[in-house]
Write a protein that holds these residues in place. Structure first.
Motif, short mmCIF file in Angstrom:
data_model
loop_
_atom_site.label_atom_id
_atom_site.label_comp_id
_atom_site.label_asym_id
_atom_site.label_seq_id
_atom_site.Cartn_x
_atom_site.Cartn_y
_atom_site.Cartn_z
N GLU A 63 0.94 -1.32 0.22
CA GLU A 63 0.08 0.12 -0.02
C GLU A 63 0.92 1.31 0.05
N TYR A 437 -6.85 -7.37 12.35
CA TYR A 437 -5.82 -6.54 13.24
C TYR A 437 -6.04 -6.67 14.50
N GLU A 464 -5.06 -8.80 4.52
CA GLU A 464 -4.30 -7.94 5.75
C GLU A 464 -4.52 -8.55 7.04
O1 AHR Z 1 -2.80 -1.53 6.36
C1 AHR Z 1 -3.53 -0.37 6.74
C2 AHR Z 1 -4.96 -0.16 6.63
O2 AHR Z 1 -5.55 -1.04 7.10
C3 AHR Z 1 -5.28 -0.48 4.97
O3 AHR Z 1 -5.51 0.72 4.33
C4 AHR Z 1 -6.89 -0.74 5.42
O4 AHR Z 1 -7.31 -1.61 4.34
C5 AHR Z 1 -6.93 -1.32 6.74
O5 AHR Z 1 -7.78 -0.55 7.55
#
Ligand code: AHR
Length: 665
Positions: A63, A437, A464
């Motif tokens: 990114e 995350y 991700e």
């Molecule tokens: O990886 C950072 C951000 O996390 C990305 O831009 C998004 O897809 C996610 O929320």
């Protein structure tokens, strides 16, 4: 809960009851503890229960975040080369505009610098006008300078290609130089003398560095009174990866991960905070001077789109990775295109696919060919939007994109933003995005997440994943939880087809998203532990996975897998085990069903650990937490090994036959 000492006492009491002599002693306690600090890992390596892991399993997500591209893997040294106002989105193309980070050499009485709508490039109409007011200028000469992205890394003996466009009504006498950050030390310089630049002239020259300075700047100076206009100034190191404009050391770090795919260019970068600031592939192709660039309003910096759609496809090719193009679904963080008028966006997406894989004679394929790549790029995956599933218009827009792409390109795998891991999707897709995350404990437990996922629907793309809570700047603990999660993905790779860590890169001067896999500045780079664990998983793509059974009273802090993989010459049984807890364990590995002997001489053990789970790497200590590989002289079908606390251990048992079985499976 009963402590170990209590348990030992109870055991002794029972033995006493049986009239056996039992004396509680330190030695007995230690024996007892030792008996308990054990783990047994049984591997069934027989071929009949083995399963092929998809070749695509582990790859990269790039990114444009943290200056990953502009000021990162894209080797351009001039920041804001378009001499265009950063933050222009507020003021549009009005002049005067902010020329930051360009600045002047001299003072107000000797030089006057402003911007004008005077460029030769219609999409980049702002040029810089420099008026020299002095005959005997302070310090001999005055001018402008660009400090690059927090300093240019200029290295002795290396050549740097300067390209710029100039115009002047008078005879031009100027100097282009590279100097150390405050201009005090000149490390390269060349003079530019020209008559007849009343019309714009493209200047191309090479500067060869006579010294090294990590924080250099580019200076364009003159001692001659008059006016010079500048536009589109670029300084590229001559030694970029394959001459494709990528910073070599960073590409080598990516190559070391042997990525199977490259998802690009984001992320939120694809969406934009507002649709008008989203990444536009069409504006990012063709000659760099004609790319307008844009302000990425999510991560809040200007990118000149030198690293554009073509360069992303080129990077994927250079990495040997399948490109995964994420395009905007007509949706940003704050606005959305209505499905009734999404048609031009659908057309735009189809054109982007034609650009990548149309014949060199097709409308957009010919543009690609004119850029130097007549061969088609093998684009087989596209993702419709990023994290947009619950946003207004997504489902409607998605279906428009899906139907048009399916019809025009039936072989393209279409990826939805909607998570189908817990319940079936209500729309067609080949794969769906899954992002996670979280904290270490949660990610560790998520290793079992996909056991319950339906096997009949679209496949999973974990595009991700990362521990981003209690992770410091990327610590050992985070990487171990990620390792356990990846072991879970291997186990469930019948439904999970792809996985990539986020975020990949961070320029240390703009760590907007933390942690990241690779941290760099203008001249250094290092991998965080999250980077290094990926090197231990790279051989899993396309390998064969075997069932394992783990028995231990510590199994809540352990995760293990076993694969058979091959390099060009040899076959290995690799057993990986994560011990995220703080105990040293005596591990017995018991492999059944192996059809080949173990070659001890070529077998190896690799351990990633450190003294403290919060340990991190840094520029000053880049190898604090890295895998350490050693011989494994006791390699055997049954072996006893010690598993250190807070570790990922990988045992590679070299097998003395098997030929090409993995490939043939
Ligand atoms: O990886 C950072 C951000 O996390 C990305 O831009 C998004 O897809 C996610 O929320």
């Amino acid at each position: 809960m009963m402590g170990t000492k209590d348990a030992a006492t109870v055991l002794c009491s029972l033995l006493l009851l049986l009239s056996l002599s039992c004396e509680y002693s330190q030695a007995a306690e230690s024996d007892y503890l030792q008996a308990q600090n054990t783990a047994l890992l049984e591997v069934d390596a027989s071929w009949k229960v083995a399963r092929k892991i998809p070749q695509t399993l582990f790859g990269l997500f790039f990114e444009e975040i943290n200056h990953a591209g502009a000021g990162g893997i894209w080797a351009e040294l001039v920041s804001n080369r378009e001499i265009y106002s950063i933050g222009f989105e507020a003021g549009g193309q009005n002049t005067p505009s902010n020329i930051d980070p360009w600045s002047i050499i001299g003072d107000e009485s000797s030089i006057y610098v402003t911007t004008e709508r005077a460029s030769r490039f219609s999409k980049n109409i702002i040029a810089l006008r420099m008026e020299v007011l002095c005959d005997h200028c302070p310090g001999g000469s005055v001018g402008i300078y660009n400090p690059g992205f927090w300093g240019m890394n200029i290295e002795e003996g290396k050549a740097y290609n300067l390209v710029m466009h100039i115009r002047s009504l008078e005879h031009v006498e100027m100097t282009a130089s590279l100097t150390c950050y405050d201009g005090s030390q000149n490390i390269a310089s060349t003079s530019i003398v020209h008559d007849g630049v009343q019309e714009w002239l493209k200047i191309e020259l090479q500067l060869v560095a006579q010294g090294t300075c990590r924080t250099s700047r580019l200076e364009l100076t003159t001692s001659k009174r008059g006016v010079i206009w500048f536009d589109q100034v670029s300084l590229m190191p001559s030694g970029t990866y394959k001459g494709h404009g990528f910073r070599k050391e960073l590409v080598h770090m990516l190559l070391d991960l042997r990525p199977q795919f490259l998802r690009f260019p984001g992320g939120c970068f694809v969406e934009g905070n507002q649709t008008k600031n989203a990444f536009r592939w069409r504006e990012s192709i063709g000659p760099w001077e004609e790319r307008p660039g844009h302000y990425g309003d999510v991560w809040k910096y200007w990118t000149d789109d030198g690293l554009g759609y073509y360069e992303f496809l080129q990077l994927a090719e250079d990495l040997g990775a399948a490109p995964i193009w994420v395009f905007n679904a007509g949706i940003s963080h704050t606005d959305a295109v209505d499905t009734s008028v999404i048609a031009p966006f659908v057309r735009d997406a189809l054109d982007s696919i034609e650009f990548a894989r149309g014949s060199a004679k097709s409308t957009w394929g010919s543009v690609r060919a004119s850029m130097g790549h007549p061969e088609r790029f093998p684009l087989k995956y596209v993702t419709v939007g990023n994290e947009d599933c619950d946003k207004i218009n997504y489902k409607g827009n998605y279906l428009k994109f899906y139907n048009a792409i399916r019809e025009a390109y039936p072989d393209i795998q279409i990826i939805s933003n909607c998570d189908g891991s817990s319940r079936p999707l209500d729309h067609p897709a080949d794969l769906y995005d899954f992002h996670v995350y979280t904290n270490p404990n949660d990610l560790f437990l998520s290793k079992d997440k996909f056991r319950r996922t339906s096997r009949s629907g679209p496949k999973v793309f974990v595009s991700e994943y990362a521990v981003n809570v209690d992770a410091g700047n990327g610590n050992l603990l985070a990487s171990l939880a990620e390792s356990a999660f990846l072991i879970g993905l291997e186990e469930n790779s019948d439904v999970v087809q792809m996985a990539s860590y986020a975020s990949l890169f961070a320029n240390d001067n703009d760590r907007n998203w933390n942690p990241d896999a690779i941290v760099f500045n203008s001249w250094q780079q290092y991998g965080t532990p999250s980077y290094w664990i990926q090197t231990i998983f790279r051989e899993s793509s396309g390998a064969v996975i075997h069932p394992v059974r783990l028995s231990s009273s510590y199994s809540g802090s352990l995760a293990a897998s076993a694969i058979t993989w091959q390099d060009n010459e040899h076959t290995f049984l690799r057993v990986k085990i994560v011990n995220i807890g703080s105990n040293t364990l005596n591990l017995t590995i018991d492999v059944a069903g192996l059809q080949a002997g173990v070659d001890r001489k070529r077998s190896a053990i690799t351990v990633l650990t450190s003294n403290n789970p919060s340990d991190e790497n840094s520029f000053s200590d880049p190898n604090k937490v890295v895998p350490v590989k050693k011989d494994l002289p006791n390699a055997a079908e049954e072996m006893q090994v010690s598993l250190v606390p807070h570790s990922l251990t990988s045992f590679d048992l070299a097998l003395d036959q098997y030929g090409k079985l993995v490939a043939d499976m």
